[in-house]
Motif scaffolding. Sequence first.
Motif, PDB file in Angstrom:
ATOM      1  N   ASN A  81      -5.755 -11.732  -5.282  1.00 48.87           N
ATOM      2  CA  ASN A  81      -5.272 -10.977  -6.244  1.00 48.87           C
ATOM      3  C   ASN A  81      -4.026  -9.290  -5.884  1.00 48.87           C
ATOM      4  N   ILE A  82      -3.870  -9.920  -4.689  1.00 47.96           N
ATOM      5  CA  ILE A  82      -3.090  -9.099  -4.459  1.00 47.96           C
ATOM      6  C   ILE A  82      -1.788 -10.048  -3.271  1.00 47.96           C
ATOM      7  N   ASP A  83      -0.357  -9.104  -4.152  1.00 44.60           N
ATOM      8  CA  ASP A  83       1.271  -9.646  -3.973  1.00 44.60           C
ATOM      9  C   ASP A  83       1.494  -9.058  -3.138  1.00 44.60           C
ATOM     10  N   LEU A  84       1.356  -9.353  -1.622  1.00 36.81           N
ATOM     11  CA  LEU A  84       1.543  -8.194  -0.112  1.00 36.81           C
ATOM     12  C   LEU A  84       3.593  -8.535   0.033  1.00 36.81           C
ATOM     13  N   GLN A  85       3.975  -7.339  -0.708  1.00 39.51           N
ATOM     14  CA  GLN A  85       5.749  -7.253  -0.419  1.00 39.51           C
ATOM     15  C   GLN A  85       6.318  -6.774   0.763  1.00 39.51           C
ATOM     16  N   VAL A  86       7.193  -7.321   1.741  1.00 37.54           N
ATOM     17  CA  VAL A  86       7.263  -6.150   2.622  1.00 37.54           C
ATOM     18  C   VAL A  86       8.676  -5.731   2.133  1.00 37.54           C
ATOM     19  N   GLY A  87       8.505  -4.273   2.440  1.00 34.85           N
ATOM     20  CA  GLY A  87       9.759  -3.807   1.852  1.00 34.85           C
ATOM     21  C   GLY A  87      10.288  -2.232   1.532  1.00 34.85           C
ATOM     22  N   THR A  88      11.042  -1.584   1.007  1.00 33.20           N
ATOM     23  CA  THR A  88      11.055   0.184   1.649  1.00 33.20           C
ATOM     24  C   THR A  88      11.016   0.733  -0.033  1.00 33.20           C
ATOM     25  N   ALA A  89      10.427   1.720   0.191  1.00 33.50           N
ATOM     26  CA  ALA A  89      10.528   2.226  -1.647  1.00 33.50           C
ATOM     27  C   ALA A  89      11.445   3.511  -0.828  1.00 33.50           C
ATOM     28  N   PRO A  90      12.478   4.065  -3.045  1.00 28.71           N
ATOM     29  CA  PRO A  90      11.807   3.045  -3.386  1.00 28.71           C
ATOM     30  C   PRO A  90      12.716   1.986  -3.948  1.00 28.71           C
ATOM     31  N   GLU A  91      14.022   1.319  -2.987  1.00 31.43           N
ATOM     32  CA  GLU A  91      14.802   0.206  -3.885  1.00 31.43           C
ATOM     33  C   GLU A  91      13.885  -0.866  -3.961  1.00 31.43           C
ATOM     34  N   ASP A  92      13.582  -0.808  -2.772  1.00 33.70           N
ATOM     35  CA  ASP A  92      12.141  -2.558  -3.281  1.00 33.70           C
ATOM     36  C   ASP A  92      11.314  -2.893  -3.752  1.00 33.70           C
ATOM     37  N   GLY A 105       2.055   6.486   1.535  1.00 29.00           N
ATOM     38  CA  GLY A 105       3.480   6.433   2.427  1.00 29.00           C
ATOM     39  C   GLY A 105       4.583   6.571   1.653  1.00 29.00           C
ATOM     40  N   SER A 106       5.798   7.313   2.543  1.00 27.94           N
ATOM     41  CA  SER A 106       6.757   7.629   1.419  1.00 27.94           C
ATOM     42  C   SER A 106       8.176   7.867   2.081  1.00 27.94           C
ATOM     43  N   GLY A 107       7.982   7.631   3.505  1.00 29.84           N
ATOM     44  CA  GLY A 107       8.700   7.224   4.035  1.00 29.84           C
ATOM     45  C   GLY A 107      10.067   8.259   4.059  1.00 29.84           C
ATOM     46  N   GLY A 108       9.681   9.131   3.337  1.00 31.93           N
ATOM     47  CA  GLY A 108      10.939  10.468   3.453  1.00 31.93           C
ATOM     48  C   GLY A 108      11.515   9.974   1.590  1.00 31.93           C
ATOM     49  N   GLU A 109      10.130   9.991   0.809  1.00 34.61           N
ATOM     50  CA  GLU A 109      11.618   9.242  -0.434  1.00 34.61           C
ATOM     51  C   GLU A 109      10.678  10.082  -1.388  1.00 34.61           C
ATOM     52  N   LEU A 110       9.414  11.340  -0.634  1.00 33.00           N
ATOM     53  CA  LEU A 110       8.660  11.247  -1.967  1.00 33.00           C
ATOM     54  C   LEU A 110       9.487  11.609  -3.731  1.00 33.00           C
ATOM     55  N   SER A 111      10.500  12.427  -3.912  1.00 33.38           N
ATOM     56  CA  SER A 111      11.018  12.761  -5.074  1.00 33.38           C
ATOM     57  C   SER A 111      11.383  11.495  -5.636  1.00 33.38           C
ATOM     58  N   GLN A 112      11.720  10.467  -4.666  1.00 27.87           N
ATOM     59  CA  GLN A 112      12.160   9.358  -5.184  1.00 27.87           C
ATOM     60  C   GLN A 112      11.408   8.700  -5.615  1.00 27.87           C
ATOM     61  N   GLY A 125      -1.185   5.871 -17.164  1.00 28.51           N
ATOM     62  CA  GLY A 125      -1.508   5.964 -16.532  1.00 28.51           C
ATOM     63  C   GLY A 125      -1.101   7.153 -15.287  1.00 28.51           C
ATOM     64  N   MET A 126      -2.313   6.555 -13.888  1.00 26.77           N
ATOM     65  CA  MET A 126      -2.613   7.325 -13.438  1.00 26.77           C
ATOM     66  C   MET A 126      -2.031   7.206 -11.658  1.00 26.77           C
ATOM     67  N   LEU A 127      -1.386   8.935 -11.068  1.00 23.42           N
ATOM     68  CA  LEU A 127      -0.830   8.444 -10.169  1.00 23.42           C
ATOM     69  C   LEU A 127      -1.033   8.831  -9.189  1.00 23.42           C
ATOM     70  N   VAL A 128      -1.372   8.974  -7.834  1.00 22.54           N
ATOM     71  CA  VAL A 128      -2.563   9.445  -6.735  1.00 22.54           C
ATOM     72  C   VAL A 128      -1.986   9.423  -5.357  1.00 22.54           C
ATOM     73  N   LEU A 129      -1.580  10.083  -4.886  1.00 23.66           N
ATOM     74  CA  LEU A 129      -0.971  10.340  -3.944  1.00 23.66           C
ATOM     75  C   LEU A 129      -1.696  10.992  -2.307  1.00 23.66           C
ATOM     76  N   ASN A 130      -1.846  10.700  -1.381  1.00 24.92           N
ATOM     77  CA  ASN A 130      -2.680  11.266  -0.112  1.00 24.92           C
ATOM     78  C   ASN A 130      -1.746  11.583   1.031  1.00 24.92           C
ATOM     79  N   PHE A 131      -2.155  12.546   1.615  1.00 22.17           N
ATOM     80  CA  PHE A 131      -1.744  12.913   2.573  1.00 22.17           C
ATOM     81  C   PHE A 131      -1.975  13.814   3.842  1.00 22.17           C
ATOM     82  N   ILE A 132      -1.211  13.790   4.826  1.00 22.73           N
ATOM     83  CA  ILE A 132      -2.464  14.504   6.312  1.00 22.73           C
ATOM     84  C   ILE A 132      -1.817  15.521   6.251  1.00 22.73           C
ATOM     85  N   LEU A 133      -0.181  15.813   6.579  1.00 24.54           N
ATOM     86  CA  LEU A 133       0.731  16.403   6.233  1.00 24.54           C
ATOM     87  C   LEU A 133       0.561  17.618   4.595  1.00 24.54           C
TER      88      LEU A 133
END
Length: 188
Positions: A81-92, A105-112, A125-133
């Motif tokens: 039940n996982i659809d693994l997709q290759v791509g970058t956020a937010p464009e993909d 992981g946000s790849g530097g595109e956090l606000s988008q 709906g819930m949004l959860v974000l994890n950070f070490i920095l």
Amino acid sequence: MKDDLFIRTKVPMTKSEVRSISLDKLQLQAKNSFLDIGSGTGSVSMQAALEFPELKIVALEKNPDAIEINQTNIKHFGINNIDLQVGTAPEDLPDEKFDSIFVGGSGGELSQIIDYSYQHLTDKGMLVLNFILNENALEAIDYLEHSDFTDLDVIQVAVSKWHQLGKGHYFKPQNPTIIISAQKGEQE
């Protein structure tokens, strides 16, 4: 779910205790869909898939090494039940609604990514974000405080595990993790 159940490589993994708290904050009970942005090893997606086999999960990852370990563990656990997709956020990111979104992981595109999440979360709906920095967490907190998200919650989890050293023992620390959660309010 114990970390040693996963097949591991050098790709960083969200550890068991942090994963448990993050999954709890996602409130996946009786939900239909879940998006994991920057899935890394996929440990969050995979535990969600195993705990909620009826949940439709989309995991997006750009790192080829992470994609490979994701695929290995999906086969290892027999997850379907996982659809693994290759791509970058937010464009993909997929143009569909989700009940919960996790950002590992946000790849530097956090606000988008936060804007995308608000537009693509169902009501409540819930949004959860994890950070070490700290800097990334502070950026997310500031952005969320000025958004339409509600119930903003920020915690830091510092886990240390009992470890033998010679004849003695000590608590070996893991990286502290900042877990941010917020809810999309009902649309008017």
